[in-house]
Design an enzyme around this catalytic site. Structure first.
Site, PDB file in Angstrom:
ATOM      1  N   CYS A 168       0.835  -1.208   0.000  1.00 14.61           N
ATOM      2  CA  CYS A 168       0.000   0.000   0.000  1.00 14.61           C
ATOM      3  C   CYS A 168       0.866   1.253   0.000  1.00 14.61           C
ATOM      4  O   CYS A 168       0.466   2.297  -0.515  1.00 14.61           O
ATOM      5  CB  CYS A 168      -0.956  -0.003   1.192  1.00 14.61           C
ATOM      6  SG  CYS A 168      -0.147  -0.137   2.805  1.00 14.61           S
ATOM      7  N   HIS A 435      -1.756   1.444   7.601  1.00 16.69           N
ATOM      8  CA  HIS A 435      -2.159   1.236   6.209  1.00 16.69           C
ATOM      9  C   HIS A 435      -2.190   2.580   5.497  1.00 16.69           C
ATOM     10  O   HIS A 435      -2.752   3.554   5.992  1.00 16.69           O
ATOM     11  CB  HIS A 435      -3.544   0.584   6.161  1.00 16.69           C
ATOM     12  CG  HIS A 435      -4.051   0.371   4.768  1.00 16.69           C
ATOM     13  ND1 HIS A 435      -3.442  -0.471   3.871  1.00 16.69           N
ATOM     14  CD2 HIS A 435      -5.118   0.922   4.117  1.00 16.69           C
ATOM     15  CE1 HIS A 435      -4.110  -0.454   2.735  1.00 16.69           C
ATOM     16  NE2 HIS A 435      -5.127   0.387   2.861  1.00 16.69           N
TER      17      HIS A 435
END
Length: 481
Positions: A168, A435
């Site tokens: 990510c 994240h």
């Protein structure tokens, strides 16, 4: 406006109208020299409210600047019956009778000629000239009448990216880069001519990536080749562990910088003309002042990003904003006790006393003396990246700083440098619970959240409420030294 064009232009085309229009483009729109850019920054303010922004337009009949957003230029046009005005950012001509931007062949020719002159003075040359079809291309267009229309609701360029295992950090940076306007225009116009012998050029892969993003395909793209090339050329990022998005950005820009034209122009970063440096490189000025003779030693270093300390870190930080009572500073909502991006920039550029343990040898005194050091931004890049330092590293742990920092959609950098640039927020990367996601700007006020393969529409409030990590601002007025 009728298909035949705007009839109200004829009333403007008298006497020396061509020369007058050229002067307006030279001084207030394209501004090719540093002096005209300074003059534009100082003088181009709304004559009614004093604002620099809000889509400033200049009357073509008299010396008057007015906001388009607040309709101050409209009031002037109505009162004076001056029906034509020019957009000082993009150079378009607006007719207040037709209530639309108009096209006139003669005016368009003057605009193009003056724009090319300004680009030449700025050292850009012909890199970003407007594409015009050749005779062969016109013939192909006539035989293929089907067109893909670009509207404000168009989603071309929006495409998710498959997470290949804790990637990510890479995906959010790729989204930011592929939605950087000048970088997009460069790669989609097939400007890169590769001279590398091996099949490992990251610039070629980025070119292919742009083709994938703007192909119109809706299925998420799998960036496996990009990941492989990053592992090959930036080995410290290899492996499936979660990496830092800021570190990936710098590594990616570095490899693109080196691979551009096989590194021919990358040997001296201070004099590189590759597309990466034209867009992302700025100049940071450091002034060290001797406390005895007050002599100043100045150095200027290139930068791709500015890393800013935050409250909550081990580095001392104190409230700097004058708006602690709930006022607005630089367009930022400043609640009592909150921290703004402007706070962080003030702290970054404040004078710092270098104590007795960090004495420097003064060229005036010819001896080691205490001094003060101050950083200012000598030259800002077209796209400025601000890195909020949310991680602290020590021998035993890696700590995240969760301090909320408010940031504006439009950023005035005047207090932090000698020139007068204004920026619009174009992309923002955020970090939530380990994240990475990113917000990208598709059109003027259309934002989307990119979370790996999933892309959803976002509001401006979603963007401004996010926990920013990397903030990308696009310059409104191009400044070249």
């Amino acid at each position: 406006m009728s298909p035949a064009g705007c009839s109200h232009v004829n009333g403007y085309k008298v006497d020396n109208w061509k020369q007058n229009l050229r002067v307006i483009y030279q001084c207030f729109v394209w501004s090719g020299t540093a002096e005209t850019r300074r003059r534009k920054a100082k003088s181009c303010i709304c004559h009614m409210c004093g604002a620099h922004l809000n889509r400033l337009h200049s009357c073509l009949y008299c010396v008057f600047f007015g906001c388009f957003t607040k309709k101050h230029i409209h009031e002037h046009a109505k009162n004076k019956r001056h029906n034509l005005a020019i957009d000082l950012l993009y150079g378009g001509i607006y007719c207040f009778v037709c209530q639309d931007y108009i096209y006139d062949k003669d005016m368009e020719q003057i605009a193009k000629e003056e724009q090319r002159k300004a680009w030449k003075l700025q050292g850009i040359g012909e890199k970003y000239t407007t594409w015009e079809p050749t005779k062969r291309e016109l013939e192909l267009l006539r035989h293929n009448p089907k067109r893909r229309k670009i509207t404000t609701n168009c989603t071309i360029g929006l495409r998710g990216l498959i997470n290949l295992g804790n990637t990510c950090f890479m995906n959010c940076i790729v989204q930011a880069l592929t939605h950087t306007p000048l970088l997009r225009d460069f790669f989609l116009s097939d400007r890169h001519k590769c001279e590398m012998q091996s099949n490992s050029c990251l610039v070629c892969e980025m070119s292919q990536l742009f083709q994938e993003f703007y192909s119109g395909h809706r299925s998420p793209h799998i960036p496996f080749r990009l990941l492989h090339l990053v592992w090959t050329h930036a080995r410290h990022l290899a492996g499936y562990e979660q990496q830092d998005a800021h570190e990936f950005l710098i590594a990616a820009l570095d490899v693109l910088h080196r691979h551009y034209d096989n590194g021919k122009k990358a040997n001296n970063p201070n004099h590189c003309n590759c597309i990466i440096d034209q867009i992302f490189t700025g100049g940071l000025q450091s002034d060290v002042t001797c406390q005895v003779c007050h002599g100043v030693s100045t150095t200027i270093d290139p930068f791709w990003d500015i890393s800013l300390d935050l409250p909550g870190s081990s580095t001392p930080f104190w409230p700097l904003s004058p708006g602690g009572d709930g006022s607005t500073v630089n367009g930022e909502s400043h609640l009592s006790g909150s921290t703004t991006l402007t706070d962080c920039l003030r702290r970054f550029t404040r004078p710092e006393h270098l104590g007795s343990s960090a004495k420097i040898k003064c060229g005036g005194c010819h001896s080691y003396q205490e001094s003060t050091k101050q950083l200012t931004m000598k030259k800002l890049p077209i796209v400025a990246c601000f890195h909020l330092k949310r991680f602290e590293h020590s021998a035993k742990l890696r700590r995240k700083i969760t301090t909320y920092v408010s940031f504006p959609l439009e950023l005035d950098m005047t207090p932090f440098m000698l020139l007068y640039p204004y920026f619009e927020c174009c992309n923002a990367s955020t970090l939530e619970s380990g994240h990475y996601t990113s917000f990208i700007r598709q059109h003027k006020d259309q934002w989307f959240k990119c979370d790996d393969a999933i892309i959803t529409k976002a509001s401006i409030k979603d963007v401004l409420d996010s926990e920013g990590y990397l903030l990308f601002y696009h310059k409104q007025f191009l400044e070249y030294e």
